[in-house]
Scaffold this motif. Structure first.
Motif, PDB file in Angstrom:
ATOM      1  N   PHE A  28      36.930  19.236  30.437  1.00  0.00           N
ATOM      2  CA  PHE A  28      36.513  20.479  31.095  1.00  0.00           C
ATOM      3  C   PHE A  28      35.815  21.395  30.108  1.00  0.00           C
ATOM      4  O   PHE A  28      36.086  21.374  28.894  1.00  0.00           O
ATOM      5  N   GLN A  29      34.921  22.187  30.657  1.00  0.00           N
ATOM      6  CA  GLN A  29      34.275  23.243  29.891  1.00  0.00           C
ATOM      7  C   GLN A  29      34.821  24.578  30.374  1.00  0.00           C
ATOM      8  O   GLN A  29      34.804  24.883  31.564  1.00  0.00           O
ATOM      9  N   GLU A  30      35.317  25.381  29.439  1.00  0.00           N
ATOM     10  CA  GLU A  30      35.849  26.694  29.794  1.00  0.00           C
ATOM     11  C   GLU A  30      34.711  27.714  29.860  1.00  0.00           C
ATOM     12  O   GLU A  30      33.880  27.783  28.943  1.00  0.00           O
ATOM     13  N   LEU A  31      34.696  28.486  30.946  1.00  0.00           N
ATOM     14  CA  LEU A  31      33.657  29.487  31.170  1.00  0.00           C
ATOM     15  C   LEU A  31      34.323  30.834  31.480  1.00  0.00           C
ATOM     16  O   LEU A  31      35.248  30.901  32.294  1.00  0.00           O
ATOM     17  N   ALA A  32      33.863  31.893  30.862  1.00  0.00           N
ATOM     18  CA  ALA A  32      34.392  33.231  31.105  1.00  0.00           C
ATOM     19  C   ALA A  32      33.345  34.061  31.841  1.00  0.00           C
ATOM     20  O   ALA A  32      32.208  34.186  31.373  1.00  0.00           O
ATOM     21  N   TYR A  33      33.723  34.603  33.002  1.00  0.00           N
ATOM     22  CA  TYR A  33      32.786  35.369  33.831  1.00  0.00           C
ATOM     23  C   TYR A  33      33.433  36.687  34.268  1.00  0.00           C
ATOM     24  O   TYR A  33      34.659  36.791  34.402  1.00  0.00           O
ATOM     25  N   GLU A  34      32.558  37.669  34.504  1.00  0.00           N
ATOM     26  CA  GLU A  34      32.955  38.838  35.280  1.00  0.00           C
ATOM     27  C   GLU A  34      32.821  38.432  36.748  1.00  0.00           C
ATOM     28  O   GLU A  34      31.725  38.100  37.201  1.00  0.00           O
ATOM     29  N   ALA A  35      33.938  38.450  37.474  1.00  0.00           N
ATOM     30  CA  ALA A  35      33.958  37.857  38.813  1.00  0.00           C
ATOM     31  C   ALA A  35      33.995  38.915  39.902  1.00  0.00           C
ATOM     32  O   ALA A  35      34.658  39.957  39.771  1.00  0.00           O
ATOM     33  N   LYS A  36      33.277  38.631  41.001  1.00  0.00           N
ATOM     34  CA  LYS A  36      33.332  39.420  42.225  1.00  0.00           C
ATOM     35  C   LYS A  36      33.617  38.492  43.384  1.00  0.00           C
ATOM     36  O   LYS A  36      33.027  37.410  43.475  1.00  0.00           O
ATOM     37  N   VAL A  37      34.514  38.919  44.254  1.00  0.00           N
ATOM     38  CA  VAL A  37      34.806  38.189  45.481  1.00  0.00           C
ATOM     39  C   VAL A  37      34.453  39.092  46.650  1.00  0.00           C
ATOM     40  O   VAL A  37      35.071  40.152  46.828  1.00  0.00           O
ATOM     41  N   ASN A  38      33.434  38.692  47.407  1.00  0.00           N
ATOM     42  CA  ASN A  38      32.950  39.527  48.516  1.00  0.00           C
ATOM     43  C   ASN A  38      32.702  40.955  48.057  1.00  0.00           C
ATOM     44  O   ASN A  38      33.148  41.930  48.654  1.00  0.00           O
ATOM     45  N   GLU A  39      31.978  41.059  46.923  1.00  0.00           N
ATOM     46  CA  GLU A  39      31.570  42.331  46.329  1.00  0.00           C
ATOM     47  C   GLU A  39      32.729  43.151  45.775  1.00  0.00           C
ATOM     48  O   GLU A  39      32.551  44.323  45.423  1.00  0.00           O
ATOM     49  N   GLN A  40      33.912  42.542  45.702  1.00  0.00           N
ATOM     50  CA  GLN A  40      35.046  43.246  45.120  1.00  0.00           C
ATOM     51  C   GLN A  40      35.313  42.669  43.743  1.00  0.00           C
ATOM     52  O   GLN A  40      35.646  41.493  43.586  1.00  0.00           O
TER      53      GLN A  40
END
Length: 745
Positions: free
Chosen positions: A6-18
């Motif tokens: 696996f490759q680990e990825l770090a993101y700023e996440a939004k779920v349905n604009e939240q």
């Protein structure tokens, strides 16, 4: 599982604009599939399908995003952002309370109160003097009351006991016990009686925010963070932000009768969806599974208000209502005496969008006066709405039917029918019609018709027209015409006109109501017609009572009337004169400071007496009553830690409110070093008991100190120097005494 898969990825996440509040770690497989941690999905309130593959990765569980139904993923690698778009039904549903229920915990106090109401009247050659007196005692075991009526009419003196009882309220059970005088529940066939004995019944008033009739819910869903606005009959009553997903608003704050609940869901981009639902709410229904009951037994009381102890005929009765469903409530009622037994069954059925249908079937058995068995039946329908409202009910009874409260020798009406019809329209006003048709056996029949119309005119005038006719009488009709004008929030002027065949009256009246606190009210009336009359009166209210004086002239006869009412309250070791005590009261203690204004729900009640006490005589039992004092009436050297408190009294009991007030002992002095020189300005002294507050030295060693005790020890520091001194606070009336020169030890 090995990390190389696996490759680990770090993101700023939004779920349905939240946006998630944390940087989220995702996994990407060698074939390009993206996995999200179970913890992240749970924070986002997303429901995982039962068949989802779960992968353990260094102690954390991950789920392939492509196994979540109808979920889209967009990645911005440049900004390290990921946007997940999911349908609303994948989120955990949200439960929202439309009616904010607050349970107020009443505090039990020990104390007593005494009320008096005095009445004196003189007319023609006769005079009348009445006095009603009430003694109440309350403690952790309940409240006891005794009422006595003293009467002197034309030198005929009487002393009559009215009611004596002990009541124990149980707010947690919404029930009450009562021992002594009481009134039973007559159930749907309804002829309540006074009795002396014991009673156990539900008491929803001990939890005022509790709603006993069925409540409604509205369901909706939001794809994006949204705001929901709830409208009841086009009046906004609720607004709240919701996260993406399905939601349910429970316990809508609906009014009784027919209406419409409308929900407007507005997302972050201003797009709206509308959800509406008609409803019909009735207080005659109970929530599913809820019971409302009253059981009592003892002796019937006769001639109440005329005789002190006319108790006869032992009896027992019981009424129990139960909510079978949100649409059906049933009732059973039974009455038992030595020679008479009565039982009834009733039901109330909600017909959605139409109204409420009710029916009763009752039977009785009497062994006295050869009556034997009897029966009673009734059926009715009622609809209440913002526009048209109407209802009809009819009851028939056999001559042999008997029940509690029916006088001996008098039968229940052979038939009793009622009809009402009402219509309201904002511009037109309200019009209603009521008709009663009662066919009796031993008494005269009655057929009564009344019509009423009312509306607001000219912005702030109120118009009312009413007509009444006894259709069994040849004496004609009565018509009334009233106009009322509010002059301010306490003063009004009115004109009344009444016409009938035998009577005519035209009246003008101006009256000013008493304020919640101290003040004056008055009333003046003049009328002409069949019996011209003139009346005038003045009312005065102060901290310890309410008083009135009235005079009238009619048919060449003068009459004069005087009243006085007040009381004494005892709680917290203090006895205070007061106005008449109501369902609950508060004793306010402001630490001995007089002339402090006291408010209840922002209305001025009065000012504290010389001992710093004030009674608030009329509070709502079991509810939060907001009590406020005016801090500007308290000397500035006094520390007031709170100016608002809440009183939640038990029924006919007190809340003792001791406001947190303490005299702030302050002083000034000049502080000198051991060599006699002033401590330099900028040095800071702190109390050995409280090193959080520092007191800086001013020019020439001048020092202002606060929060002093009788004995104090201070420590001061500047540069590499330390100064300590002891200080005794003197007995003085000076709020900030000067204590002279003090030297460092």
């Amino acid at each position: 599982m090995t990390k190389s898969l696996f490759q680990e990825l770090a993101y700023e996440a939004k779920v349905n604009e939240q946006a998630d509040q944390e940087t989220v770690v995702f996994l990407r497989t060698s074939s390009g599939y993206l996995l999200a941690s179970e913890a992240f999905l749970q924070r986002s309130r997303m429901v995982l399908p039962p068949e989802s593959d779960v992968i353990e990765y260094y102690g954390e569980r991950f789920v392939p995003i492509n196994q979540l139904p109808k979920v889209d993923v967009s990645i911005n690698e440049k900004n390290s952002e990921i946007a997940i778009t999911a349908p609303p039904d994948i989120f955990v549903p949200i439960e929202i309370e439309g009616r904010k229920l607050t349970k107020s915990v009443a505090v039990k106090e020990n104390g007593a109160f005494f009320n008096y109401d005095l009445f004196a009247q003189k007319f023609d050659s006769a005079s009348q003097y009445d006095g009603r007196f009430e003694l109440g005692i309350f403690n952790h075991y309940g409240v006891g009351q005794m009422n006595i009526l003293a009467r002197d009419f034309s030198n005929q003196k009487e002393l009559i006991r009215l009611e004596t009882n002990w009541t124990v309220d149980r707010p947690d059970e919404m029930a009450s016990w009562r021992l002594g005088d009481g009134i039973n529940s007559g159930g749907s066939i309804g002829r309540p009686i006074r009795f002396g004995g014991i009673q156990y019944s539900t008491n929803f008033a001990t939890q005022p925010d509790f709603v006993a009739f069925p409540q409604y819910s509205l369901r909706g869903s939001a794809a994006l963070p949204s705001t929901v606005d709830l409208y009841i009959n086009n009046v906004r009553s609720f607004s709240q932000e919701v996260a993406p997903g399905p939601f349910t608003i429970n316990n809508l704050p609906v009014l009784t009768g027919s209406g419409e609940a409308r929900l407007v869901v507005r997302d972050m981009f201003g797009r709206e969806q509308l959800i509406s639902q008609p409803y019909y709410a009735s207080r005659t229904l109970l929530k599913k599974g809820l019971s409302d009951y009253s059981y009592e037994g003892g002796f019937e009381r006769f001639n109440y208000g005329f005789v002190s102890d006319d108790y006869r005929d032992i009896f027992a009765s019981g009424t129990h209502r139960y909510g079978v469903s949100e649409k059906l409530t049933v009732e059973g009622h039974a009455e038992v005496k030595a020679k008479q037994q009565t039982g009834s069954i009733s039901n109330v059925l909600l017909l959605p969008k139409l109204g409420v249908l009710d029916g009763t079937l009752a039977f009785s058995n009497s062994s006295g006066n050869e009556r034997g068995g009897g029966h009673l039946q009734s059926v009715g329908f009622e609809r209440q709405s913002a526009g048209w409202s109407y209802g009809l009910r009819t009851q028939i009874a056999s001559q042999d039917f008997r029940q509690l409260g029916l006088p001996e020798g008098i039968s229940a009406p052979a038939r009793l029918s009622t009809v009402f019809l009402a219509w309201h329209q904002a511009n037109f006003g309200s019009v209603s019609m009521n008709y009663i048709d009662q066919k009796n056996r031993e008494l005269e029949n009655a057929r009564l018709l009344s019509i009423n119309y009312s509306r607001t005119i000219f912005g702030d005038w109120f118009l009312n027209v009413n007509a009444f006719k006894n259709l069994e009488s040849q004496e004609g009709y009565t018509v009334g015409f009233n106009i009322i004008k509010a002059l301010d929030n306490r003063t009004s002027g009115s004109m009344f006109n009444t016409y009938s065949r035998q009577f005519q009256e035209n009246s003008l009246q101006v009256q000013r109501a008493l304020p919640a606190g101290n003040g004056v009210g008055y009333r003046a009336l003049v009328s002409d017609g069949t019996y011209p009359r003139q009346e005038a009166g003045v009312s005065v209210q102060n901290d310890i009572g309410t008083y009135s004086v009235d005079a009238s002239h009619r048919n060449d006869m003068d009459a004069y009337r005087m009243t006085a009412s007040g009381g004494v309250a005892y709680a917290g070791g203090h006895a205070v004169l007061t106005r008449r005590i109501g369902n609950g009261f508060a004793m306010v203690d402001v630490g001995g400071y007089p002339n402090v204004k006291v408010f209840a729900e922002n209305q001025l009640i009065g000012m504290t007496d010389k001992n710093g006490m004030q009674i608030i005589p009329n509070l709502r039992a079991y509810q939060r009553n907001r009590i406020t004092i005016d801090p500007t009436d308290i000397p500035f050297e006094v520390q007031v830690d709170a100016v608002v408190m809440e009183a939640v009294p038990y029924y006919r009991s007190a809340s003792y409110l001791r406001f947190p007030i303490r005299k702030e002992k302050s002083a000034t002095l000049h502080i000198r070093q051991r060599n006699g020189l002033p401590v330099p300005s900028g040095a800071v002294f702190k109390s050995a008991k409280d090193d959080a507050t520092g007191f800086p030295v001013a020019d020439l060693g001048f020092l202002f100190l606060k929060y002093l005790d009788k004995k104090n020890h201070f420590i001061g520091k500047w540069q590499d120097n330390v100064c300590e001194f002891d200080l005794d606070y003197p007995e003085t009336q000076d709020p900030i005494p000067y204590l002279g020169e003090v030297f460092c030890k």
